[in-house]
Design a protein around this motif. Sequence first.
Motif, PDB file in Angstrom:
ATOM      1  N   CYS A 113      21.307 -12.268  58.573  1.00 21.84           N
ATOM      2  CA  CYS A 113      20.279 -13.185  58.073  1.00 21.84           C
ATOM      3  C   CYS A 113      20.810 -14.136  57.017  1.00 21.84           C
ATOM      4  O   CYS A 113      20.099 -15.079  56.629  1.00 21.84           O
ATOM      5  N   ALA A 171      22.418 -20.613  60.666  1.00 18.00           N
ATOM      6  CA  ALA A 171      22.153 -20.967  62.062  1.00 18.00           C
ATOM      7  C   ALA A 171      21.275 -19.920  62.745  1.00 18.00           C
ATOM      8  O   ALA A 171      20.481 -20.247  63.633  1.00 18.00           O
ATOM      9  N   TYR A 172      21.391 -18.667  62.315  1.00 13.79           N
ATOM     10  CA  TYR A 172      20.560 -17.593  62.876  1.00 13.79           C
ATOM     11  C   TYR A 172      19.229 -17.498  62.127  1.00 13.79           C
ATOM     12  O   TYR A 172      18.156 -17.392  62.726  1.00 13.79           O
ATOM     13  N   HIS A 212      17.392 -19.605  60.442  1.00 13.91           N
ATOM     14  CA  HIS A 212      16.386 -20.642  60.629  1.00 13.91           C
ATOM     15  C   HIS A 212      15.496 -20.351  61.836  1.00 13.91           C
ATOM     16  O   HIS A 212      14.313 -20.717  61.842  1.00 13.91           O
ATOM     17  N   GLY A 213      16.038 -19.695  62.853  1.00  8.91           N
ATOM     18  CA  GLY A 213      15.235 -19.364  64.029  1.00  8.91           C
ATOM     19  C   GLY A 213      14.570 -18.009  63.941  1.00  8.91           C
ATOM     20  O   GLY A 213      13.843 -17.615  64.857  1.00  8.91           O
ATOM     21  N   HIS A 214      14.838 -17.266  62.852  1.00  9.70           N
ATOM     22  CA  HIS A 214      14.254 -15.930  62.693  1.00  9.70           C
ATOM     23  C   HIS A 214      13.709 -15.753  61.277  1.00  9.70           C
ATOM     24  O   HIS A 214      13.872 -14.712  60.649  1.00  9.70           O
ATOM     25  N   GLU A 215      13.055 -16.797  60.773  1.00  6.99           N
ATOM     26  CA  GLU A 215      12.577 -16.770  59.390  1.00  6.99           C
ATOM     27  C   GLU A 215      11.575 -15.647  59.161  1.00  6.99           C
ATOM     28  O   GLU A 215      11.577 -15.007  58.100  1.00  6.99           O
ATOM     29  N   ASP A 216      10.720 -15.372  60.144  1.00  9.68           N
ATOM     30  CA  ASP A 216       9.702 -14.330  59.977  1.00  9.68           C
ATOM     31  C   ASP A 216      10.336 -12.964  59.746  1.00  9.68           C
ATOM     32  O   ASP A 216       9.735 -12.096  59.100  1.00  9.68           O
ATOM     33  N   CYS A 227      13.920 -12.623  58.813  1.00  8.87           N
ATOM     34  CA  CYS A 227      15.000 -12.677  57.833  1.00  8.87           C
ATOM     35  C   CYS A 227      14.520 -12.862  56.396  1.00  8.87           C
ATOM     36  O   CYS A 227      15.046 -12.220  55.482  1.00  8.87           O
TER      37      CYS A 227
END
Length: 211
Positions: free
Chosen positions: A172, A176-177, A179-183, A185
């Motif tokens: 996290c 790059a990872y 930003h697409g998994h904010e919920d 991370c």
Amino acid sequence: MKGWLALVMPAVLTACPATSDRVRGPDGDWWWSISCHRSQSECWEEASEDCPHGYITADETGHTGGAVAVTNTYGNTALTTVHNTYRGEMLIKCKSDGDEGVSSSVRREERQEEAVAAQKDYTQCNTVFEHFADNAALWAEWFPHGPVRDRSPSRSAFMRVCGSMSDDAQLCLVAAYAHGHEDTCKPLLTGLPTATRGLLDHLFLQVDDAN
């Protein structure tokens, strides 16, 4: 008694010529405390090995002690030889090796820590460090405790903190990872121990100690 002298004293007299130990100096930097047992030149050789870029001498002493008689018995003949004992000491601080004023001894330790980090295969931590600016910007966006640092920290300092985190938390930190998994991370990073969060703040941001 003669047999004891013959066995023990030669071992004492052939001890290692010089030894060195790292000590923390009054300025907070690492210094070297060196002892030699044959001649002062042994101390100088050890100092050159510890500080290949030169050193500052804070203290240097050397003196010859009392004579030690060593007796060996060969048949009915006793042969006694006399050896002078010696004790030399130095306290030195390594000069800069040209790398931002860091002493060579400290830089050597950092290189060793970097090698250990590489052996542990901190894949995600290495990715974060290699793209430090982008990942620091993400940290500043989520945890705005100060502006992004204008330069990355040492790799060894970063690995000590990042390597202590779980694999998911390390992942996290990769912008790059994340930003697409904010919920997932952001709550994960928010829930890190306070001490770890504080260390990450200092690694990524220009923060005051009060933060």
